[in-house]
Motif scaffolding. Structure first.
Motif, PDB file in Angstrom:
ATOM      1  N   MET A  19       0.839  -1.167   0.000  1.00 22.98           N
ATOM      2  CA  MET A  19       0.000   0.000   0.000  1.00 22.98           C
ATOM      3  C   MET A  19       0.892   1.241   0.000  1.00 22.98           C
ATOM      4  N   HIS A  20       0.384   2.321  -0.538  1.00 21.32           N
ATOM      5  CA  HIS A  20       1.173   3.530  -0.598  1.00 21.32           C
ATOM      6  C   HIS A  20       0.294   4.781  -0.683  1.00 21.32           C
ATOM      7  N   VAL A  21       0.918   5.901  -0.296  1.00 20.10           N
ATOM      8  CA  VAL A  21       0.315   7.221  -0.454  1.00 20.10           C
ATOM      9  C   VAL A  21       1.387   8.133  -1.035  1.00 20.10           C
ATOM     10  N   TYR A  22       0.968   9.275  -1.519  1.00 18.77           N
ATOM     11  CA  TYR A  22       1.880  10.246  -2.102  1.00 18.77           C
ATOM     12  C   TYR A  22       1.828  11.551  -1.337  1.00 18.77           C
ATOM     13  N   LEU A  23       2.938  12.241  -1.390  1.00 19.35           N
ATOM     14  CA  LEU A  23       3.038  13.552  -0.755  1.00 19.35           C
ATOM     15  C   LEU A  23       3.841  14.468  -1.651  1.00 19.35           C
ATOM     16  N   GLU A  24       3.259  15.598  -2.021  1.00 21.91           N
ATOM     17  CA  GLU A  24       3.995  16.630  -2.750  1.00 21.91           C
ATOM     18  C   GLU A  24       4.871  17.383  -1.753  1.00 21.91           C
ATOM     19  N   THR A  25       6.145  17.563  -2.075  1.00 24.01           N
ATOM     20  CA  THR A  25       7.072  18.262  -1.188  1.00 24.01           C
ATOM     21  C   THR A  25       7.879  19.268  -1.995  1.00 24.01           C
ATOM     22  N   PRO A  26       8.599  20.153  -1.327  1.00 23.60           N
ATOM     23  CA  PRO A  26       9.448  21.107  -2.044  1.00 23.60           C
ATOM     24  C   PRO A  26      10.578  20.443  -2.828  1.00 23.60           C
TER      25      PRO A  26
ATOM     26  N   LYS B 165       8.441  10.570 -10.049  1.00 23.21           N
ATOM     27  CA  LYS B 165       8.071  11.597 -11.015  1.00 23.21           C
ATOM     28  C   LYS B 165       6.580  11.881 -10.883  1.00 23.21           C
ATOM     29  N   HIS B 166       6.180  13.059 -11.297  1.00 23.39           N
ATOM     30  CA  HIS B 166       4.769  13.459 -11.184  1.00 23.39           C
ATOM     31  C   HIS B 166       3.833  12.529 -11.949  1.00 23.39           C
ATOM     32  N   ASP B 167       4.309  11.916 -13.030  1.00 21.74           N
ATOM     33  CA  ASP B 167       3.420  11.067 -13.814  1.00 21.74           C
ATOM     34  C   ASP B 167       3.189   9.694 -13.177  1.00 21.74           C
ATOM     35  N   GLU B 168       3.809   9.439 -12.027  1.00 19.01           N
ATOM     36  CA  GLU B 168       3.626   8.168 -11.338  1.00 19.01           C
ATOM     37  C   GLU B 168       2.605   8.266 -10.199  1.00 19.01           C
ATOM     38  N   LEU B 169       1.952   9.405 -10.053  1.00 17.53           N
ATOM     39  CA  LEU B 169       1.033   9.596  -8.931  1.00 17.53           C
ATOM     40  C   LEU B 169      -0.209   8.729  -9.049  1.00 17.53           C
ATOM     41  N   GLY B 170      -0.747   8.352  -7.917  1.00 19.43           N
ATOM     42  CA  GLY B 170      -1.931   7.506  -7.798  1.00 19.43           C
ATOM     43  C   GLY B 170      -1.822   6.790  -6.460  1.00 19.43           C
ATOM     44  N   GLU B 171      -2.925   6.624  -5.742  1.00 18.90           N
ATOM     45  CA  GLU B 171      -2.849   6.067  -4.393  1.00 18.90           C
ATOM     46  C   GLU B 171      -3.700   4.821  -4.234  1.00 18.90           C
ATOM     47  N   ASP B 172      -3.236   3.959  -3.320  1.00 24.53           N
ATOM     48  CA  ASP B 172      -4.057   2.860  -2.819  1.00 24.53           C
ATOM     49  C   ASP B 172      -4.962   3.453  -1.746  1.00 24.53           C
ATOM     50  N   ALA B 173      -5.821   2.636  -1.195  1.00 25.64           N
ATOM     51  CA  ALA B 173      -6.606   3.062  -0.032  1.00 25.64           C
ATOM     52  C   ALA B 173      -5.629   3.228   1.129  1.00 25.64           C
ATOM     53  N   PRO B 174      -5.470   4.436   1.636  1.00 27.47           N
ATOM     54  CA  PRO B 174      -4.449   4.659   2.662  1.00 27.47           C
ATOM     55  C   PRO B 174      -4.827   4.064   4.007  1.00 27.47           C
ATOM     56  N   THR B 175      -3.826   3.566   4.697  1.00 27.77           N
ATOM     57  CA  THR B 175      -4.018   3.066   6.057  1.00 27.77           C
ATOM     58  C   THR B 175      -3.770   4.207   7.037  1.00 27.77           C
ATOM     59  N   THR B 176      -4.156   4.011   8.268  1.00 28.60           N
ATOM     60  CA  THR B 176      -3.909   5.006   9.314  1.00 28.60           C
ATOM     61  C   THR B 176      -2.417   5.277   9.440  1.00 28.60           C
ATOM     62  N   CYS B 177      -1.618   4.221   9.369  1.00 28.78           N
ATOM     63  CA  CYS B 177      -0.166   4.368   9.479  1.00 28.78           C
ATOM     64  C   CYS B 177       0.395   5.216   8.338  1.00 28.78           C
ATOM     65  N   LEU B 178      -0.039   4.953   7.114  1.00 32.06           N
ATOM     66  CA  LEU B 178       0.437   5.727   5.970  1.00 32.06           C
ATOM     67  C   LEU B 178      -0.016   7.185   6.052  1.00 32.06           C
ATOM     68  N   LEU B 179      -1.243   7.403   6.479  1.00 34.67           N
ATOM     69  CA  LEU B 179      -1.729   8.777   6.624  1.00 34.67           C
ATOM     70  C   LEU B 179      -0.943   9.521   7.704  1.00 34.67           C
ATOM     71  N   GLU B 180      -0.578   8.831   8.777  1.00 32.61           N
ATOM     72  CA  GLU B 180       0.219   9.454   9.830  1.00 32.61           C
ATOM     73  C   GLU B 180       1.617   9.788   9.313  1.00 32.61           C
ATOM     74  N   ALA B 181       2.201   8.903   8.530  1.00 32.94           N
ATOM     75  CA  ALA B 181       3.510   9.181   7.937  1.00 32.94           C
ATOM     76  C   ALA B 181       3.434  10.397   7.015  1.00 32.94           C
ATOM     77  N   LYS B 182       2.399  10.457   6.217  1.00 29.64           N
ATOM     78  CA  LYS B 182       2.189  11.590   5.307  1.00 29.64           C
ATOM     79  C   LYS B 182       2.052  12.888   6.107  1.00 29.64           C
ATOM     80  N   ASN B 183       1.287  12.835   7.186  1.00 26.02           N
ATOM     81  CA  ASN B 183       1.090  14.002   8.042  1.00 26.02           C
ATOM     82  C   ASN B 183       2.411  14.452   8.681  1.00 26.02           C
TER      83      ASN B 183
END
Length: 150
Positions: free
Chosen positions: A1-8, A28-46
């Motif tokens: 599972m994975h999530v994406y985060l735009e960063t500087p 790369k920007h053209d690889e964006l797309g997410e699975d259903a995020p888990t709580t753990c992945l959302l916390e990492a993103k945050n």
């Protein structure tokens, strides 16, 4: 599972499961797309978002390092001990983990770090300058400058 985060420094792909984080990749920007995020992945993103906003200096996430060698794990544990905004040389880190003279091996372990930023391999520099970085010297310089000004 994975999530994406735009960063500087570009988009990040955060990989893990419901329990822990196993990898962070720069993509790369053209690889964006997410699975259903888990709580753990959302916390990492945050937490990574907070880091890039200058609001977070330490991470509190469960990491999966099970595929690493014992030496790599020791090096990566040493990396997390380097304070935010500070650097150490490869030689200093080798001494810290009780492996004086193993600075090349420390560099090799840094290069294999699957979870950059959270395991801050960018905080290790060469004794004569910036040193290498798997994600490129510009990204390393940006991260170090970010931590000095945040």
């Amino acid at each position: 599972m994975h999530v994406y985060l735009e960063t500087p420094i570009g988009p990040l792909k955060i990989i893990g499961n419901e329990k822990n984080i196993s990898e962070i990749q720069f993509i790369k920007h053209d690889e964006l797309g997410e699975d259903a995020p888990t709580t753990c992945l959302l916390e990492a993103k945050n937490q990574l978002s907070e880091y890039f906003q200058g609001k977070r200096k330490n991470f509190d996430l469960e990491l999966n390092l099970s595929s690493a060698t014992e030496f790599q794990q020791k090096v990566w544990q040493g990396l997390v001990q380097i304070p935010y905004g500070k650097t150490k040389t490869y030689g200093q880190l080798a001494v810290d983990i009780n492996r004086p003279g193993a600075q090349r091996a420390v560099g090799g372990a840094n290069n294999k770090n699957p979870i950059p930023i959270i395991i801050p391999c960018h905080r290790v520099v060469a004794s004569n300058g910036l040193g290498g970085f798997a994600l490129g010297a510009e990204v390393k310089k940006w991260l170090l400058d970010h931590e000095k000004t945040a």
